[in-house]
Design a protein around this motif. Structure first.
Motif, PDB file in Angstrom:
ATOM      1  N   THR A  77       0.712  -1.276  -0.025  1.00 31.51           N
ATOM      2  CA  THR A  77       0.052   0.083   0.012  1.00 31.51           C
ATOM      3  C   THR A  77       0.754   1.248  -0.142  1.00 31.51           C
ATOM      4  O   THR A  77       0.718   2.329  -0.672  1.00 31.51           O
ATOM      5  N   LEU A  78       1.964   1.291   0.722  1.00 28.77           N
ATOM      6  CA  LEU A  78       2.986   2.372   0.951  1.00 28.77           C
ATOM      7  C   LEU A  78       3.715   2.476  -0.421  1.00 28.77           C
ATOM      8  O   LEU A  78       4.031   3.564  -1.075  1.00 28.77           O
ATOM      9  N   LEU A  79       4.124   1.274  -1.208  1.00 31.05           N
ATOM     10  CA  LEU A  79       4.721   1.407  -2.238  1.00 31.05           C
ATOM     11  C   LEU A  79       3.825   1.928  -3.306  1.00 31.05           C
ATOM     12  O   LEU A  79       4.281   2.821  -4.312  1.00 31.05           O
ATOM     13  N   ARG A  80       2.525   1.572  -3.248  1.00 28.14           N
ATOM     14  CA  ARG A  80       1.596   2.382  -4.502  1.00 28.14           C
ATOM     15  C   ARG A  80       1.647   3.768  -4.078  1.00 28.14           C
ATOM     16  O   ARG A  80       1.436   4.338  -5.220  1.00 28.14           O
ATOM     17  N   THR A  81       1.625   4.235  -2.771  1.00 26.78           N
ATOM     18  CA  THR A  81       1.600   5.668  -2.430  1.00 26.78           C
ATOM     19  C   THR A  81       2.926   6.283  -3.400  1.00 26.78           C
ATOM     20  O   THR A  81       2.941   7.315  -3.883  1.00 26.78           O
ATOM     21  N   ILE A  82       3.972   5.623  -3.016  1.00 22.19           N
ATOM     22  CA  ILE A  82       5.263   6.224  -3.442  1.00 22.19           C
ATOM     23  C   ILE A  82       5.037   5.986  -5.234  1.00 22.19           C
ATOM     24  O   ILE A  82       5.470   7.233  -5.821  1.00 22.19           O
ATOM     25  N   VAL A  83       4.641   5.192  -5.891  1.00 23.32           N
ATOM     26  CA  VAL A  83       4.480   5.059  -7.411  1.00 23.32           C
ATOM     27  C   VAL A  83       3.388   6.407  -7.692  1.00 23.32           C
ATOM     28  O   VAL A  83       3.654   6.727  -9.010  1.00 23.32           O
ATOM     29  N   GLY A  84       2.520   6.484  -6.878  1.00 25.76           N
ATOM     30  CA  GLY A  84       1.639   7.613  -7.237  1.00 25.76           C
ATOM     31  C   GLY A  84       1.817   9.152  -6.972  1.00 25.76           C
ATOM     32  O   GLY A  84       0.952   9.913  -7.571  1.00 25.76           O
ATOM     33  N   GLN A  85       2.978   9.031  -6.286  1.00 24.49           N
ATOM     34  CA  GLN A  85       3.178  10.477  -6.149  1.00 24.49           C
ATOM     35  C   GLN A  85       3.545  11.268  -7.494  1.00 24.49           C
ATOM     36  O   GLN A  85       4.412  10.854  -8.397  1.00 24.49           O
ATOM     37  N   GLN A  86       2.763  12.451  -7.344  1.00 24.26           N
ATOM     38  CA  GLN A  86       3.010  13.721  -8.339  1.00 24.26           C
ATOM     39  C   GLN A  86       2.589  13.180  -9.829  1.00 24.26           C
ATOM     40  O   GLN A  86       3.138  13.879 -10.721  1.00 24.26           O
ATOM     41  N   VAL A  87       1.851  12.134  -9.761  1.00 28.30           N
ATOM     42  CA  VAL A  87       1.375  11.674 -11.262  1.00 28.30           C
ATOM     43  C   VAL A  87      -0.053  11.412 -11.145  1.00 28.30           C
ATOM     44  O   VAL A  87      -0.848  11.415 -10.181  1.00 28.30           O
ATOM     45  N   SER A  88      -0.931  11.420 -12.376  1.00 24.49           N
ATOM     46  CA  SER A  88      -2.291  11.148 -12.209  1.00 24.49           C
ATOM     47  C   SER A  88      -2.553   9.715 -11.870  1.00 24.49           C
ATOM     48  O   SER A  88      -1.885   8.837 -12.002  1.00 24.49           O
ATOM     49  N   VAL A  89      -4.021   9.369 -11.615  1.00 20.03           N
ATOM     50  CA  VAL A  89      -4.354   8.214 -11.268  1.00 20.03           C
ATOM     51  C   VAL A  89      -3.895   7.248 -12.418  1.00 20.03           C
ATOM     52  O   VAL A  89      -3.730   6.202 -12.178  1.00 20.03           O
ATOM     53  N   ALA A  90      -4.349   7.599 -13.589  1.00 17.21           N
ATOM     54  CA  ALA A  90      -4.119   6.806 -14.638  1.00 17.21           C
ATOM     55  C   ALA A  90      -2.575   6.388 -15.024  1.00 17.21           C
ATOM     56  O   ALA A  90      -2.321   5.293 -15.118  1.00 17.21           O
ATOM     57  N   ALA A  91      -1.771   7.373 -14.562  1.00 18.16           N
ATOM     58  CA  ALA A  91      -0.364   7.021 -14.885  1.00 18.16           C
ATOM     59  C   ALA A  91       0.135   6.125 -13.750  1.00 18.16           C
ATOM     60  O   ALA A  91       1.026   5.153 -14.152  1.00 18.16           O
ATOM     61  N   ALA A  92      -0.483   6.360 -12.531  1.00 16.69           N
ATOM     62  CA  ALA A  92       0.007   5.566 -11.659  1.00 16.69           C
ATOM     63  C   ALA A  92      -0.405   4.085 -11.634  1.00 16.69           C
ATOM     64  O   ALA A  92       0.115   3.268 -11.281  1.00 16.69           O
ATOM     65  N   THR A  93      -1.575   3.841 -12.179  1.00 19.47           N
ATOM     66  CA  THR A  93      -2.143   2.647 -12.333  1.00 19.47           C
ATOM     67  C   THR A  93      -1.248   1.876 -13.231  1.00 19.47           C
ATOM     68  O   THR A  93      -1.070   0.625 -13.218  1.00 19.47           O
ATOM     69  N   SER A  94      -0.911   2.649 -14.563  1.00 22.34           N
ATOM     70  CA  SER A  94      -0.210   2.020 -15.373  1.00 22.34           C
ATOM     71  C   SER A  94       1.213   1.543 -14.880  1.00 22.34           C
ATOM     72  O   SER A  94       1.750   0.646 -15.326  1.00 22.34           O
ATOM     73  N   MET A  95       1.783   2.529 -14.181  1.00 22.52           N
ATOM     74  CA  MET A  95       3.121   2.196 -13.444  1.00 22.52           C
ATOM     75  C   MET A  95       2.863   0.837 -12.780  1.00 22.52           C
ATOM     76  O   MET A  95       3.788  -0.209 -12.874  1.00 22.52           O
ATOM     77  N   TRP A  96       1.733   0.820 -11.855  1.00 24.06           N
ATOM     78  CA  TRP A  96       1.842  -0.130 -10.960  1.00 24.06           C
ATOM     79  C   TRP A  96       1.633  -1.516 -11.686  1.00 24.06           C
ATOM     80  O   TRP A  96       2.187  -2.664 -11.402  1.00 24.06           O
ATOM     81  N   ASN A  97       0.544  -1.516 -12.758  1.00 23.73           N
ATOM     82  CA  ASN A  97       0.448  -2.820 -13.653  1.00 23.73           C
ATOM     83  C   ASN A  97       1.782  -3.228 -14.347  1.00 23.73           C
ATOM     84  O   ASN A  97       1.906  -4.323 -14.277  1.00 23.73           O
ATOM     85  N   LYS A  98       2.674  -2.349 -14.729  1.00 28.08           N
ATOM     86  CA  LYS A  98       3.821  -2.672 -15.409  1.00 28.08           C
ATOM     87  C   LYS A  98       4.788  -3.267 -14.290  1.00 28.08           C
ATOM     88  O   LYS A  98       5.594  -4.356 -14.527  1.00 28.08           O
ATOM     89  N   ALA A 127      11.894   1.143 -16.900  1.00 27.30           N
ATOM     90  CA  ALA A 127      10.976   0.771 -17.958  1.00 27.30           C
ATOM     91  C   ALA A 127       9.425   0.686 -17.291  1.00 27.30           C
ATOM     92  O   ALA A 127       8.533   0.569 -18.209  1.00 27.30           O
ATOM     93  N   CYS A 128       9.394   0.305 -16.066  1.00 23.37           N
ATOM     94  CA  CYS A 128       8.038   0.380 -15.637  1.00 23.37           C
ATOM     95  C   CYS A 128       7.577   1.570 -15.256  1.00 23.37           C
ATOM     96  O   CYS A 128       6.406   1.696 -14.732  1.00 23.37           O
ATOM     97  N   GLY A 129       8.312   2.605 -15.459  1.00 23.39           N
ATOM     98  CA  GLY A 129       7.902   4.023 -15.244  1.00 23.39           C
ATOM     99  C   GLY A 129       8.549   4.638 -14.119  1.00 23.39           C
ATOM    100  O   GLY A 129       8.133   5.931 -13.713  1.00 23.39           O
ATOM    101  N   LEU A 130       9.167   4.128 -13.294  1.00 21.02           N
ATOM    102  CA  LEU A 130       9.705   4.942 -12.073  1.00 21.02           C
ATOM    103  C   LEU A 130      11.119   5.507 -12.286  1.00 21.02           C
ATOM    104  O   LEU A 130      11.941   5.064 -12.795  1.00 21.02           O
TER     105      LEU A 130
END
Length: 205
Positions: free
Chosen positions: A43-64, A88-91
């Protein structure tokens, strides 16, 4: 698990009984919906992935990321990947640093999400050891994933705006003042925070 609908109802009823203004608004807009998240480092990793990006971008990165690491990946799985693989996953470089900080603490047994300190401030201090996780992110985690009933994320702009409207203030209070104003709603500040978001989203005042 976070604050369930049943717990929110109980907490809000207790608040309404001792705060007339809260009672009036609760009667007008109803109980807020629960916001539940899973307990654990993901859950906190998803928070980090989603920082300063849109929900759609965060979802795409998480899926990758899940496609690369596997759906049931462990912290060690992420730590084994090199910079280019995670890139390559967007991070970004910064997000990789934050993600590695989290995964290293968990992998080394220094951070146990099943046994965070019972004291809220101690738990916040523990979580903010992770690079990229500030007080707000720690409070949101404790509220949504652990359901701690007296968490008050005073740095949240929607909470501040909700307090301003609820208390008929001329200006939105800053974090320090919002924290002080929240004392009146203790020990039910978790439900009150969720209610301020609900109140903020209902503009018909």
């Amino acid at each position: 698990m976070g604050l369930t609908a049943e717990i929110i109802t109980r907490e809000m009823d207790a608040l309404a009984a001792k705060d007339e203004r809260v009672g009036e608004e609760l009667a007008r807009i109803g109980y807020p919906a629960p916001r539940l998240r899973d307990r654990g480092y993901k859950t906190l990793l998803r928070t980090i992935v989603g920082q300063q990006v849109s929900v759609a971008a965060a979802t795409s990165m998480w899926n990758k990321l899940e496609a690369e690491l596997g759906e049931d990946f462990t912290p060690a799985c992420l730590l084994e990947r090199d910079f280019d693989t995670l890139r390559a996953c967007g991070l970004s470089r910064q997000k990789q640093g934050y993600a590695r900080s989290l995964c290293e603490l968990v992998d080394a047994g220094e951070l146990d999400f099943d046994n965070l300190p019972a004291d809220d401030e101690d738990a916040i201090e523990e979580l903010t050891r992770i690079k990229g996780i500030g007080r707000w992110s720690a409070e949101i985690y404790l509220l949504f994933a652990e359901g701690r009933t007296d968490i008050w994320p005073a740095g949240d702009l929607a909470v501040q705006e909700g307090v301003k409207r609820l208390l008929d203030m001329e200006e939105r209070p800053k974090e320090k003042e919002t924290r002080e104003l929240g004392e009146r709603w203790s020990p039910h500040r978790g439900a009150m925070a969720i209610f301020t978001w609900h109140f903020y989203a209902n503009p018909a005042l």
